[in-house]
Enzyme design. Structure first.
Site, PDB file in Angstrom:
ATOM      1  N   HIS A  19      46.563  29.031  33.375  1.00  0.00           N
ATOM      2  CA  HIS A  19      45.635  27.904  33.494  1.00  0.00           C
ATOM      3  C   HIS A  19      45.680  26.975  32.281  1.00  0.00           C
ATOM      4  O   HIS A  19      45.495  25.768  32.447  1.00  0.00           O
ATOM      5  CB  HIS A  19      44.230  28.429  33.806  1.00  0.00           C
ATOM      6  CG  HIS A  19      44.172  29.103  35.152  1.00  0.00           C
ATOM      7  ND1 HIS A  19      43.290  30.100  35.473  1.00  0.00           N
ATOM      8  CD2 HIS A  19      44.940  28.913  36.275  1.00  0.00           C
ATOM      9  CE1 HIS A  19      43.496  30.498  36.728  1.00  0.00           C
ATOM     10  NE2 HIS A  19      44.504  29.803  37.230  1.00  0.00           N
ATOM     11  N   HIS A  42      50.399  28.715  46.296  1.00  0.00           N
ATOM     12  CA  HIS A  42      49.619  29.951  46.461  1.00  0.00           C
ATOM     13  C   HIS A  42      48.272  29.718  45.781  1.00  0.00           C
ATOM     14  O   HIS A  42      48.073  30.101  44.626  1.00  0.00           O
ATOM     15  CB  HIS A  42      50.343  31.131  45.825  1.00  0.00           C
ATOM     16  CG  HIS A  42      51.669  31.456  46.434  1.00  0.00           C
ATOM     17  ND1 HIS A  42      52.779  30.663  46.298  1.00  0.00           N
ATOM     18  CD2 HIS A  42      52.057  32.499  47.213  1.00  0.00           C
ATOM     19  CE1 HIS A  42      53.795  31.204  46.953  1.00  0.00           C
ATOM     20  NE2 HIS A  42      53.386  32.322  47.520  1.00  0.00           N
ATOM     21  N   SER A 100      43.423  28.094  39.991  1.00  0.00           N
ATOM     22  CA  SER A 100      44.335  27.000  39.665  1.00  0.00           C
ATOM     23  C   SER A 100      43.974  25.682  40.378  1.00  0.00           C
ATOM     24  O   SER A 100      44.067  24.610  39.756  1.00  0.00           O
ATOM     25  CB  SER A 100      45.785  27.400  39.970  1.00  0.00           C
ATOM     26  OG  SER A 100      45.929  27.923  41.272  1.00  0.00           O
ATOM     27  N   GLU A 118      47.116  28.117  51.220  1.00  0.00           N
ATOM     28  CA  GLU A 118      46.648  29.503  51.117  1.00  0.00           C
ATOM     29  C   GLU A 118      46.722  30.130  52.501  1.00  0.00           C
ATOM     30  O   GLU A 118      46.196  29.584  53.468  1.00  0.00           O
ATOM     31  CB  GLU A 118      45.218  29.538  50.567  1.00  0.00           C
ATOM     32  CG  GLU A 118      44.560  30.896  50.572  1.00  0.00           C
ATOM     33  CD  GLU A 118      45.367  31.997  49.859  1.00  0.00           C
ATOM     34  OE1 GLU A 118      45.828  31.776  48.740  1.00  0.00           O
ATOM     35  OE2 GLU A 118      45.540  33.074  50.463  1.00  0.00           O
ATOM     36  N   ASP A 143      51.970  28.528  55.076  1.00  0.00           N
ATOM     37  CA  ASP A 143      52.905  29.106  54.108  1.00  0.00           C
ATOM     38  C   ASP A 143      53.233  28.050  53.040  1.00  0.00           C
ATOM     39  O   ASP A 143      53.765  26.977  53.351  1.00  0.00           O
ATOM     40  CB  ASP A 143      54.168  29.523  54.865  1.00  0.00           C
ATOM     41  CG  ASP A 143      55.258  30.006  53.923  1.00  0.00           C
ATOM     42  OD1 ASP A 143      54.921  30.543  52.855  1.00  0.00           O
ATOM     43  OD2 ASP A 143      56.440  29.841  54.252  1.00  0.00           O
ATOM     44  N   GLY A 144      52.935  28.383  51.795  1.00  0.00           N
ATOM     45  CA  GLY A 144      53.129  27.423  50.706  1.00  0.00           C
ATOM     46  C   GLY A 144      54.579  27.063  50.463  1.00  0.00           C
ATOM     47  O   GLY A 144      54.875  25.980  49.955  1.00  0.00           O
ATOM     48  N   ASP A 164      52.733  30.433  42.557  1.00  0.00           N
ATOM     49  CA  ASP A 164      52.029  31.574  41.959  1.00  0.00           C
ATOM     50  C   ASP A 164      51.884  32.730  42.953  1.00  0.00           C
ATOM     51  O   ASP A 164      50.774  33.102  43.337  1.00  0.00           O
ATOM     52  CB  ASP A 164      50.645  31.076  41.487  1.00  0.00           C
ATOM     53  CG  ASP A 164      49.846  32.153  40.798  1.00  0.00           C
ATOM     54  OD1 ASP A 164      50.434  33.140  40.333  1.00  0.00           O
ATOM     55  OD2 ASP A 164      48.607  32.005  40.726  1.00  0.00           O
TER      56      ASP A 164
HETATM   57  C1  LIG Z   1      48.091  35.048  42.625  1.00  0.00           C
HETATM   58  S1  LIG Z   1      47.106  34.479  43.945  1.00  0.00           S
HETATM   59  C2  LIG Z   1      46.834  32.794  43.577  1.00  0.00           C
HETATM   60  C3  LIG Z   1      45.944  32.513  42.415  1.00  0.00           C
HETATM   61  C4  LIG Z   1      45.755  31.059  42.105  1.00  0.00           C
HETATM   62  N1  LIG Z   1      47.016  30.330  42.042  1.00  0.00           N
HETATM   63  C5  LIG Z   1      45.008  30.866  40.811  1.00  0.00           C
HETATM   64  O1  LIG Z   1      45.636  30.738  39.748  1.00  0.00           O
HETATM   65  O2  LIG Z   1      43.787  30.804  40.839  1.00  0.00           O
HETATM   66  C6  LIG Z   1      48.267  34.374  45.266  1.00  0.00           C
HETATM   67  C7  LIG Z   1      47.666  33.883  46.559  1.00  0.00           C
HETATM   68  O3  LIG Z   1      48.727  33.503  47.444  1.00  0.00           O
HETATM   69  C8  LIG Z   1      48.367  33.809  48.773  1.00  0.00           C
HETATM   70  N2  LIG Z   1      49.632  33.833  49.510  1.00  0.00           N
HETATM   71  C9  LIG Z   1      50.539  34.837  49.617  1.00  0.00           C
HETATM   72  N3  LIG Z   1      51.645  34.412  50.251  1.00  0.00           N
HETATM   73  C10 LIG Z   1      51.449  33.102  50.546  1.00  0.00           C
HETATM   74  C11 LIG Z   1      52.249  32.105  51.167  1.00  0.00           C
HETATM   75  N4  LIG Z   1      53.491  32.371  51.596  1.00  0.00           N
HETATM   76  N5  LIG Z   1      51.737  30.866  51.278  1.00  0.00           N
HETATM   77  C12 LIG Z   1      50.487  30.581  50.846  1.00  0.00           C
HETATM   78  N6  LIG Z   1      49.684  31.487  50.240  1.00  0.00           N
HETATM   79  C13 LIG Z   1      50.167  32.734  50.081  1.00  0.00           C
HETATM   80  C14 LIG Z   1      47.606  35.097  48.660  1.00  0.00           C
HETATM   81  O4  LIG Z   1      46.747  35.277  49.762  1.00  0.00           O
HETATM   82  C15 LIG Z   1      46.842  34.896  47.327  1.00  0.00           C
HETATM   83  O5  LIG Z   1      45.568  34.372  47.559  1.00  0.00           O
END
Ligand SMILES: C[S@@+](CC[C@H](N)C(=O)[O-])C[C@H]1O[C@@H](n2cnc3c(N)ncnc32)[C@H](O)[C@@H]1O
Length: 280
Positions: A19, A42, A100, A118, A143-144, A164
């Protein structure tokens, strides 16, 4: 099947590095007038309650944001980071920690736009609710990886893409490299920030090697670790790999994290590591 929930880990030392890196890059981009497209592949839930059972179960924030919460003074970037988190904790005690997307929204401007992806069925509605009414923000229950590819290059040609993942699936280490390559092919001047955990030294060396092999220029790695004992289980370090970093980022992060290690982690084995994976 998505089992990872960031609520267990919010505010830990890895979030701290992630962050402050995000704040530094967003503020750098804000120095020029042109609109910035922010993409969070993500995004997570957007904000976390540090008093709920998930956060308390691991207590990970004690080794992150809580370490600097009560320090009398901090260097500028850490002071700014803490001040931003403090706006969510107006009573003074640390009970809420943002994700984030919140840091991005807080540091970007009126003319900038944010795309937040997400997949998790529980976290997505929380994320969406948090940004209701913010006209800069679009949330994607998608899907990100796919979504971000469809959105680059942005019309303004100014962008920050934060990747992430949780790396629950080991193939993700290769997937992020392939994805960065695909994004870079479409948008070589964007800034990319990839988070990674230090769990397995071999896997990390392979990640660095694979990134070097892509031929992408200007890649820097920044890593903050709690200790270097790779025999111990669990995540003991975390890093950010930045493509096209602002030229001041390395010094800025180094000054802040080295100061923090000296003042809040002294004698613990905590370390700071940077690598220029690829130059000009
Ligand atoms: C490490 S966390 C994210 C934390 C966030 N970036 C932060 O810093 O506050 C990863 C997130 O990605 C989501 N996720 C997993 N695979 C994904 C995908 N292919 N596309 C979007 N989100 C995904 C998970 O559900 C989870 O909430």
């Amino acid at each position: 099947m998505l089992s990872y929930r960031h609520a267990y880990h919010a505010g830990n030392f890895a979030d701290l590095l992630k962050h402050i890196t995000l704040i530094a890059i967003a503020q750098h981009l804000g120095k020029k007038a042109g609109a910035v497209q922010y993409i969070d592949t993500h995004a997570g839930a957007g904000c976390y309650n540090l008093t709920d059972e998930k956060a308390l179960k691991t207590g990970e924030f004690a080794e992150g944001i809580a370490k600097l919460w009560a320090l009398p003074q901090l260097p500028p970037l850490l002071a700014d980071y803490r001040a931003q988190v403090a706006t969510l904790n107006p009573k003074g005690s640390l009970t809420r920690y943002p994700g984030s997307p919140w840091f991005a929204a807080n540091n970007l401007r009126e003319q900038d736009t944010l795309a937040l992806c997400e997949l998790h069925n529980t976290d997505f509605p929380l994320l969406k609710a948090q940004f209701k009414g913010d006209r800069r923000v679009r949330c994607f229950h998608a899907d990100g990886y796919q979504q971000s590819l469809a959105m680059v290059p942005p019309a303004s040609k100014r962008g920050l893409i934060v990747i992430d993942p949780s790396y629950e699936v080991k193939t993700e280490y290769q997937k992020v490299v392939n994805h960065l390559q695909a994004l870079y092919k479409r948008f070589a001047t964007g800034i990319y920030a990839l988070w990674y955990p230090v769990v397995d030294a071999g896997r990390l060396q392979q990640l660095e090697y694979n990134l070097k092999q892509t031929g992408i220029k200007r890649i820097q790695l920044f890593e903050f670790g709690l200790h270097r004992n790779h025999e111990m289980p669990g995540m003991h370090g975390a890093g950010m790999i930045v493509i096209n970093p602002p030229w001041t980022l390395k010094q800025q992060l180094g000054e802040n994290i080295n100061w923090l290690i000296e003042h809040a982690y002294a004698g613990t084995g905590a370390y700071w590591r940077t690598v220029d994976i690829a130059g000009e």
